[in-house]
Design a protein around this motif. Structure first.
Motif, PDB file in Angstrom:
ATOM      1  N   ARG A 171       0.815  -1.222   0.000  1.00 36.35           N
ATOM      2  CA  ARG A 171       0.000   0.000   0.000  1.00 36.35           C
ATOM      3  C   ARG A 171       0.844   1.264   0.000  1.00 36.35           C
ATOM      4  O   ARG A 171       0.374   2.320  -0.432  1.00 36.35           O
ATOM      5  CB  ARG A 171      -0.933   0.016   1.221  1.00 36.35           C
ATOM      6  N   ARG A 172       2.069   1.167   0.484  1.00 34.49           N
ATOM      7  CA  ARG A 172       2.901   2.371   0.570  1.00 34.49           C
ATOM      8  C   ARG A 172       3.121   3.010  -0.796  1.00 34.49           C
ATOM      9  O   ARG A 172       3.303   4.222  -0.892  1.00 34.49           O
ATOM     10  CB  ARG A 172       4.247   2.037   1.215  1.00 34.49           C
ATOM     11  N   ASP A 175       0.431   5.594  -1.310  1.00 30.01           N
ATOM     12  CA  ASP A 175       0.137   6.468  -0.171  1.00 30.01           C
ATOM     13  C   ASP A 175      -0.493   7.796  -0.588  1.00 30.01           C
ATOM     14  O   ASP A 175      -1.472   8.252   0.009  1.00 30.01           O
ATOM     15  CB  ASP A 175       1.412   6.749   0.631  1.00 30.01           C
TER      16      ASP A 175
END
Length: 282
Positions: A171-172, A175
């Motif tokens: 998911r980073r 972001d």
């Protein structure tokens, strides 16, 4: 359908609905205790204020649950239980209570929410100062004290997939995209945010006449996206406001952490939502 109740005095100032299915009784008791304390605080400044709470049992609520309502009984709040309808889903469950509500305000409340003692005082004060507002969403915190960014801009399929199902490391990469979707650029501890497109169903405080005009939740959603749908429809009739002075604590989690059944329900509801309001992919 069976209903048990302790009657109020007719028209209430605030009605509250909670829908439960195999509830965590300890958490439910804590939610009702916090609601009772917030009602206490409200009665200190508005002694004649009346509240009625309706618990909708979609299944799994033990018979001997009378003690759960001791906090409300001791404060003079009316309460009722709607049971026997089976598991009709989150939105339809709330609609059973909304249809019966005769009040100025109606609170759609999750059984995993703890209200700050001043939450109702501040919420009702906000409504009195802003007569054009029909739906209020509070500052929602987690157990560590951090804001849960549960206001939303209109989602894309990619946003939902990334936020709900990718592991934290993956998911980073997204972001910045998720921050925009979750309105992190405007949601904070201090500032009122006017007309966020979508707000969370864990705490939706309505003017009851607005909620009645909307006919409550769309019953076609069994679980998930019913709050997205209701939020978007509310904008046609009244303003929506994020009011951070109103504070609650949320113990909830996401669909991906609840197993494959919830993932299937999430996907089915997402399909209904996008079919109604328009598909956005990327």
């Amino acid at each position: 359908m069976n209903t048990t109740s302790e009657p109020g005095n007719g028209i209430e100032d605030l009605t509250v609905s909670l829908v439960v299915y195999r509830p965590d009784l300890q958490q439910l008791a804590q939610t009702l205790k916090s609601l009772g304390a917030a009602y206490d605080a409200l009665r200190e400044t508005h002694p004649a204020f009346r509240m009625a709470v309706c618990l909708v049992d979609n299944g799994g609520l033990p018979d001997a649950t009378g003690a759960l309502f001791d906090e409300l009984r001791s404060r003079g709040a009316a309460f009722s239980i709607i049971a026997g309808q089976g598991n009709v889903g989150y939105g339809r469950g709330h609609n059973l209570a909304i249809e019966r509500a005769c009040s100025r305000y109606h609170l759609v409340l999750n059984p995993d929410i703890d209200l700050d003692r001043a939450a109702l005082v501040r919420a009702l004060d906000f409504f009195e100062r802003h007569p054009d507002v029909g739906l209020l969403t509070p500052r929602i915190g987690d157990e560590a004290g951090h804001i849960q960014y549960l206001c939303r801009r209109y989602p894309t399929l990619l946003d939902l997939f990334v936020r709900g199902f990718l592991p934290a490391g993956a998911r980073r990469v997204f972001d910045q995209r998720l921050a925009r979707y979750e309105m992190r650029d405007v949601i904070n501890e201090r500032d009122i945010v006017w007309d966020p497109p979508i707000v969370s169903g864990c705490f939706m405080l309505f003017r009851t006449d607005v909620l009645k005009t909307l006919a409550g939740f769309d019953p076609r959603y069994f679980l998930y996206f019913e709050d997205y749908d209701l939020s978007l429809r509310t904008h046609k009739f009244a303003r929506v406001a994020y009011a951070p002075a109103v504070r609650v604590l949320h113990h909830g989690g996401g669909a991906a952490r609840k197993g494959s059944g919830h993932i299937r329900m999430f996907a089915a509801s997402a399909f209904k939502f996008f079919n109604r309001f328009g598909w956005k992919w990327l």
